[in-house]
Design a protein around this motif. Structure first.
Motif, mmCIF file in Angstrom:
data_model
loop_
_atom_site.group_PDB
_atom_site.id
_atom_site.type_symbol
_atom_site.label_atom_id
_atom_site.label_comp_id
_atom_site.label_asym_id
_atom_site.label_seq_id
_atom_site.Cartn_x
_atom_site.Cartn_y
_atom_site.Cartn_z
ATOM 1 N N PHE A 1 14.633 -21.577 -42.550
ATOM 2 C CA PHE A 1 13.525 -22.455 -42.943
ATOM 3 C C PHE A 1 13.842 -23.913 -42.635
ATOM 4 O O PHE A 1 12.932 -24.705 -42.336
ATOM 5 C CB PHE A 1 13.191 -22.275 -44.429
ATOM 6 C CG PHE A 1 12.351 -21.061 -44.709
ATOM 7 C CD1 PHE A 1 11.030 -20.994 -44.267
ATOM 8 C CD2 PHE A 1 12.875 -19.981 -45.399
ATOM 9 C CE1 PHE A 1 10.249 -19.866 -44.521
ATOM 10 C CE2 PHE A 1 12.103 -18.855 -45.649
ATOM 11 C CZ PHE A 1 10.779 -18.800 -45.215
ATOM 12 N N LYS A 2 15.121 -24.282 -42.705
ATOM 13 C CA LYS A 2 15.510 -25.635 -42.311
ATOM 14 C C LYS A 2 15.205 -25.856 -40.834
ATOM 15 O O LYS A 2 14.718 -26.923 -40.433
ATOM 16 C CB LYS A 2 17.000 -25.843 -42.592
ATOM 17 C CG LYS A 2 17.491 -27.252 -42.318
ATOM 18 C CD LYS A 2 18.968 -27.394 -42.681
ATOM 19 C CE LYS A 2 19.470 -28.804 -42.413
ATOM 20 N NZ LYS A 2 20.919 -28.932 -42.766
ATOM 21 N N TRP A 3 15.474 -24.837 -40.042
ATOM 22 C CA TRP A 3 15.172 -24.901 -38.603
ATOM 23 C C TRP A 3 13.663 -24.985 -38.373
ATOM 24 O O TRP A 3 13.194 -25.767 -37.534
ATOM 25 C CB TRP A 3 15.761 -23.669 -37.922
ATOM 26 C CG TRP A 3 15.479 -23.553 -36.463
ATOM 27 C CD1 TRP A 3 16.101 -24.202 -35.427
ATOM 28 C CD2 TRP A 3 14.483 -22.704 -35.856
ATOM 29 N NE1 TRP A 3 15.572 -23.815 -34.224
ATOM 30 C CE2 TRP A 3 14.576 -22.892 -34.449
ATOM 31 C CE3 TRP A 3 13.550 -21.811 -36.346
ATOM 32 C CZ2 TRP A 3 13.757 -22.223 -33.554
ATOM 33 C CZ3 TRP A 3 12.732 -21.140 -35.455
ATOM 34 C CH2 TRP A 3 12.836 -21.340 -34.078
ATOM 35 N N LEU A 4 12.901 -24.199 -39.122
ATOM 36 C CA LEU A 4 11.443 -24.259 -39.009
ATOM 37 C C LEU A 4 10.922 -25.638 -39.400
ATOM 38 O O LEU A 4 9.954 -26.155 -38.815
ATOM 39 C CB LEU A 4 10.792 -23.192 -39.897
ATOM 40 C CG LEU A 4 10.952 -21.731 -39.475
ATOM 41 C CD1 LEU A 4 10.323 -20.809 -40.529
ATOM 42 C CD2 LEU A 4 10.315 -21.475 -38.114
ATOM 43 N N GLY A 5 11.572 -26.259 -40.399
ATOM 44 C CA GLY A 5 11.159 -27.593 -40.828
ATOM 45 C C GLY A 5 11.364 -28.637 -39.758
ATOM 46 O O GLY A 5 10.543 -29.554 -39.593
ATOM 47 N N ARG A 6 12.450 -28.501 -38.996
ATOM 48 C CA ARG A 6 12.685 -29.457 -37.906
ATOM 49 C C ARG A 6 11.609 -29.353 -36.828
ATOM 50 O O ARG A 6 11.338 -30.314 -36.115
ATOM 51 C CB ARG A 6 14.069 -29.219 -37.291
ATOM 52 C CG ARG A 6 15.210 -29.636 -38.213
ATOM 53 C CD ARG A 6 16.478 -29.897 -37.406
ATOM 54 N NE ARG A 6 16.909 -28.718 -36.675
ATOM 55 C CZ ARG A 6 17.760 -27.818 -37.136
ATOM 56 N NH1 ARG A 6 18.263 -27.963 -38.360
ATOM 57 N NH2 ARG A 6 18.121 -26.783 -36.407
#
Length: 297
Positions: free
Chosen positions: A80-85
């Motif tokens: 989800f951190k990657w999706l946020g970026r």
């Protein structure tokens, strides 16, 4: 982007850009497939904290341990951190969620006598396979290697092991480290080196190979070690990580140097290594209980 496509893109980045090991990528794939399955018809971009809490509670109710749930949450959080970026999600639905605590289990280790018994020569087996297995098992116990680290060794690593008494391995998160190789392991490696070409396929780079001549699989190493332990009548199931635990426990008992054991094991945090101080204390406690006049029951 669909959930499946997002997962595939993230895994590709882990493998190709972050250089994570195939084993790590496989674990992430399994954890993220479980997330997609739990989400069902709900798009990943619409998942909220209460959704993830429900997933965790559901899996915990099905018997998944706190440790397994913590690993799942870590994988999901990174995804989800990657999706946020990429501006796919505005907030990470895993933030602030902790897995239930599980009781801590001390790792199982062989006694010094059991380890020595396990590493005795195998006179009844195929001499080539016996030499290969002896070299693998000695190296596990001599240097505290992980299963993936040993299986990934290439033949050129043999030179430094035999000549310099050390070997370079690639550990978790692609971190390289140098570990010592003891005299018994060097003897076993030299014996295997003399026979390896009778088994290895042409141009095969692996140090340890299977009957087919190609790099030996993790599963085959596990099976060969378990089979040897059964042959010798050892009372517990023996697996490669048990030899790593035994290495750490025995070196710590002899030296008391926790930092050195941490370096040899490749632990990022000394907290991971401190579990072996508990193993050592257990040994001391047993000696005390059996020997001290006021401790005898």
């Amino acid at each position: 982007m669909s959930s499946t496509a997002a997962v595939a893109a993230y895994l590709a980045e882990l493998a190709e850009q972050r250089r994570q090991s195939p084993h790590t990528v496989s674990n992430y794939r399994r954890d993220l497939v479980r997330l997609v399955t739990l989400a069902g018809e709900t798009p990943l971009a619409e998942l909220q904290v209460h959704h993830v809490r429900r997933f965790v509670a559901q899996m915990h109710g099905q018997g998944l341990s706190g440790r397994s749930l913590a690993r799942l949450l870590s994988a999901w959080r990174g995804f989800f951190k990657w999706l946020g970026r990429g501006d796919v999600v505005r907030a990470n639905p895993c933030d602030g969620i902790r897995a239930p605590k599980s009781p801590k289990h001390l790792p199982n280790a062989l006694s010094v006598d059991e380890a020595a018994h396990l590493l005795e020569p195998d006179d009844e087996a195929d001499p080539v396979l016996a030499a290969r297995d002896a070299a693998m098992f000695e190296l596990f116990y001599s240097s505290g290697l992980r299963l993936a680290e040993l299986a990934a060794l290439d033949f050129p690593a043999l030179e430094s092991a035999l000549e310099e008494g050390e070997i370079r391995v690639l550990g978790k998160r692609s971190k390289a480290r140098i570990v010592p190789v003891g005299s018994k392991a060097r003897e076993a490696l030299a014996a295997w080196a003399a026979l390896r070409d009778t088994l290895a396929a042409v141009d095969e780079a692996a140090l340890f190979v299977s009957r087919r001549g190609t790099r030996i699989s993790h599963r085959m190493i596990q099976l060969r070690l378990a089979r040897r332990a059964v042959q010798l009548g050892l009372p517990q199931h023996v697996h490669p990580h048990m030899l790593r635990h035994s290495f750490a426990s025995h070196v710590l008992q002899s030296s008391g140097d926790l930092r050195a054991v941490q370096e040899m094991l490749g632990h990022a945090s000394i907290a991971s290594t401190q579990v072996y101080t508990h193993l050592d204390f257990q040994h001391l406690a047993k000696v005390y209980d059996s020997a001290h006049p006021r401790a005898k029951r």
